[in-house]
Design a protein around this motif. Structure first.
Motif, PDB file in Angstrom:
ATOM      1  N   ILE A 173       0.835  -1.201   0.000  1.00  0.00           N
ATOM      2  CA  ILE A 173       0.000   0.000   0.000  1.00  0.00           C
ATOM      3  C   ILE A 173       0.870   1.250   0.000  1.00  0.00           C
ATOM      4  O   ILE A 173       0.619   2.212  -0.735  1.00  0.00           O
ATOM      5  CB  ILE A 173      -0.956   0.012   1.211  1.00  0.00           C
ATOM      6  N   ASP A 174       1.927   1.261   0.814  1.00  0.00           N
ATOM      7  CA  ASP A 174       2.839   2.407   0.860  1.00  0.00           C
ATOM      8  C   ASP A 174       3.493   2.637  -0.505  1.00  0.00           C
ATOM      9  O   ASP A 174       3.620   3.782  -0.960  1.00  0.00           O
ATOM     10  CB  ASP A 174       3.920   2.186   1.919  1.00  0.00           C
ATOM     11  N   ALA A 175       3.914   1.534  -1.144  1.00  0.00           N
ATOM     12  CA  ALA A 175       4.560   1.651  -2.454  1.00  0.00           C
ATOM     13  C   ALA A 175       3.578   2.179  -3.494  1.00  0.00           C
ATOM     14  O   ALA A 175       3.911   3.058  -4.303  1.00  0.00           O
ATOM     15  CB  ALA A 175       5.126   0.295  -2.884  1.00  0.00           C
ATOM     16  N   LEU A 176       2.347   1.652  -3.470  1.00  0.00           N
ATOM     17  CA  LEU A 176       1.335   2.113  -4.412  1.00  0.00           C
ATOM     18  C   LEU A 176       1.008   3.588  -4.192  1.00  0.00           C
ATOM     19  O   LEU A 176       0.864   4.354  -5.146  1.00  0.00           O
ATOM     20  CB  LEU A 176       0.066   1.266  -4.269  1.00  0.00           C
ATOM     21  N   GLN A 177       0.897   3.976  -2.920  1.00  0.00           N
ATOM     22  CA  GLN A 177       0.599   5.376  -2.630  1.00  0.00           C
ATOM     23  C   GLN A 177       1.724   6.279  -3.128  1.00  0.00           C
ATOM     24  O   GLN A 177       1.473   7.346  -3.701  1.00  0.00           O
ATOM     25  CB  GLN A 177       0.391   5.581  -1.134  1.00  0.00           C
ATOM     26  N   GLU A 178       2.963   5.840  -2.949  1.00  0.00           N
ATOM     27  CA  GLU A 178       4.101   6.632  -3.412  1.00  0.00           C
ATOM     28  C   GLU A 178       4.070   6.782  -4.933  1.00  0.00           C
ATOM     29  O   GLU A 178       4.273   7.879  -5.465  1.00  0.00           O
ATOM     30  CB  GLU A 178       5.404   5.961  -2.982  1.00  0.00           C
ATOM     31  N   LEU A 179       3.782   5.673  -5.632  1.00  0.00           N
ATOM     32  CA  LEU A 179       3.760   5.715  -7.096  1.00  0.00           C
ATOM     33  C   LEU A 179       2.606   6.568  -7.610  1.00  0.00           C
ATOM     34  O   LEU A 179       2.758   7.318  -8.579  1.00  0.00           O
ATOM     35  CB  LEU A 179       3.669   4.293  -7.652  1.00  0.00           C
ATOM     36  N   VAL A 180       1.439   6.454  -6.962  1.00  0.00           N
ATOM     37  CA  VAL A 180       0.298   7.284  -7.358  1.00  0.00           C
ATOM     38  C   VAL A 180       0.606   8.757  -7.106  1.00  0.00           C
ATOM     39  O   VAL A 180       0.304   9.620  -7.940  1.00  0.00           O
ATOM     40  CB  VAL A 180      -0.981   6.855  -6.617  1.00  0.00           C
ATOM     41  N   ASN A 181       1.229   9.051  -5.983  1.00  0.00           N
ATOM     42  CA  ASN A 181       1.577  10.432  -5.672  1.00  0.00           C
ATOM     43  C   ASN A 181       2.553  11.012  -6.692  1.00  0.00           C
ATOM     44  O   ASN A 181       2.452  12.180  -7.072  1.00  0.00           O
ATOM     45  CB  ASN A 181       2.172  10.527  -4.271  1.00  0.00           C
ATOM     46  N   ILE A 182       3.510  10.207  -7.134  1.00  0.00           N
ATOM     47  CA  ILE A 182       4.457  10.659  -8.155  1.00  0.00           C
ATOM     48  C   ILE A 182       3.711  10.993  -9.443  1.00  0.00           C
ATOM     49  O   ILE A 182       3.934  12.036 -10.066  1.00  0.00           O
ATOM     50  CB  ILE A 182       5.529   9.575  -8.411  1.00  0.00           C
ATOM     51  N   GLY A 183       2.800  10.093  -9.826  1.00  0.00           N
ATOM     52  CA  GLY A 183       2.031  10.329 -11.040  1.00  0.00           C
ATOM     53  C   GLY A 183       1.157  11.557 -10.947  1.00  0.00           C
ATOM     54  O   GLY A 183       1.060  12.361 -11.892  1.00  0.00           O
ATOM     55  N   VAL A 184       0.515  11.745  -9.803  1.00  0.00           N
ATOM     56  CA  VAL A 184      -0.340  12.912  -9.597  1.00  0.00           C
ATOM     57  C   VAL A 184       0.502  14.191  -9.603  1.00  0.00           C
ATOM     58  O   VAL A 184       0.087  15.221 -10.144  1.00  0.00           O
ATOM     59  CB  VAL A 184      -1.125  12.777  -8.281  1.00  0.00           C
ATOM     60  N   GLY A 185       1.697  14.115  -9.012  1.00  0.00           N
ATOM     61  CA  GLY A 185       2.585  15.276  -9.012  1.00  0.00           C
ATOM     62  C   GLY A 185       2.972  15.690 -10.421  1.00  0.00           C
ATOM     63  O   GLY A 185       3.010  16.887 -10.755  1.00  0.00           O
ATOM     64  N   ARG A 186       3.266  14.700 -11.267  1.00  0.00           N
ATOM     65  CA  ARG A 186       3.599  15.010 -12.659  1.00  0.00           C
ATOM     66  C   ARG A 186       2.409  15.627 -13.377  1.00  0.00           C
ATOM     67  O   ARG A 186       2.553  16.578 -14.154  1.00  0.00           O
ATOM     68  CB  ARG A 186       4.050  13.733 -13.370  1.00  0.00           C
TER      69      ARG A 186
END
Length: 203
Positions: A8-21
């Motif tokens: 879940i932490d990894a998925l949240q980090e990856l989603v956050n990166i995508g949203v940031g872009r």
């Protein structure tokens, strides 16, 4: 395959990166800077998602941009807004006042563009970090109530859905919506295995 808190932490980090872009791209489109925040990512059953959407939006009309993806893992990604939030977002993007006669046509085009940017940002973040190739369909727009939400049509009860609640902040205007990632049967396991390989012993 068991979903762990580390997944879940990894998925949240990856989603956050995508949203940031995606926020960076949207900032370039607007006179006012836009911020996208994702506080949490949760894994739900279809029935749990339905209850969540009804709690959040009652049974109001929702505007949805959907992007299908196939590859090492497959499914659909959706960006979902209450129609009022969608209209507010469109008015900021286009400079038009909500309720103008041609808003419906403008709304669809603008929301498809926003949805394409946000959803491609997220799925691109997943595929790049996990070194997995994905193919995408063209984004599609629809409006429906939660009770008739297309995502629930013919869905297998064993399907697992990632839900990320997001908030678009444009100056003082708060526009809420949801990002929904739905994986076909077996695809979530493939995704979690890819996370294990990419993050190794960190999980």
């Amino acid at each position: 395959m068991k979903l762990t808190l580390s997944h879940i932490d990894a998925l949240q980090e990856l989603v956050n990166i995508g949203v940031g872009r995606a926020a960076g791209v949207l900032n370039d489109m607007l006179a006012s800077p836009i911020q996208l925040h994702i506080p949490e990512v949760r894994l739900l059953t279809p029935e749990e998602l339905k209850r969540e959407l009804k709690t959040q939006f009652n049974d109001g009309l929702l505007a949805t941009v959907q992007l299908s993806f196939t590859g090492s893992f497959s499914g659909t990604a959706e960006l979902v807004f209450p129609t009022e939030s969608a209209a507010n977002l469109v008015s900021v993007l286009t400079g038009e006042e909500p309720g103008t006669p041609d808003l419906d046509v403008v709304k669809i085009g603008a929301l498809l563009e926003v949805g394409n940017i946000v959803l491609n940002g997220i799925m691109g973040s997943l595929s790049n970090a996990l070194i997995e190739h994905l193919d995408y369909s063209l984004p599609a727009y629809s409006e429906s109530k939660v009770s008739n939400f297309p995502i629930f049509a013919g869905i297998d009860e064993n399907t697992r859905i990632l839900l990320a609640h997001t908030c678009f902040i444009i100056e003082q205007l708060h526009i809420s919506g949801d990002i929904i990632l739905m994986f076909t049967i077996g695809s979530l396991d493939a995704l979690l295995k890819a996370i294990d390989l990419a993050f190794g012993e960190a999980l």
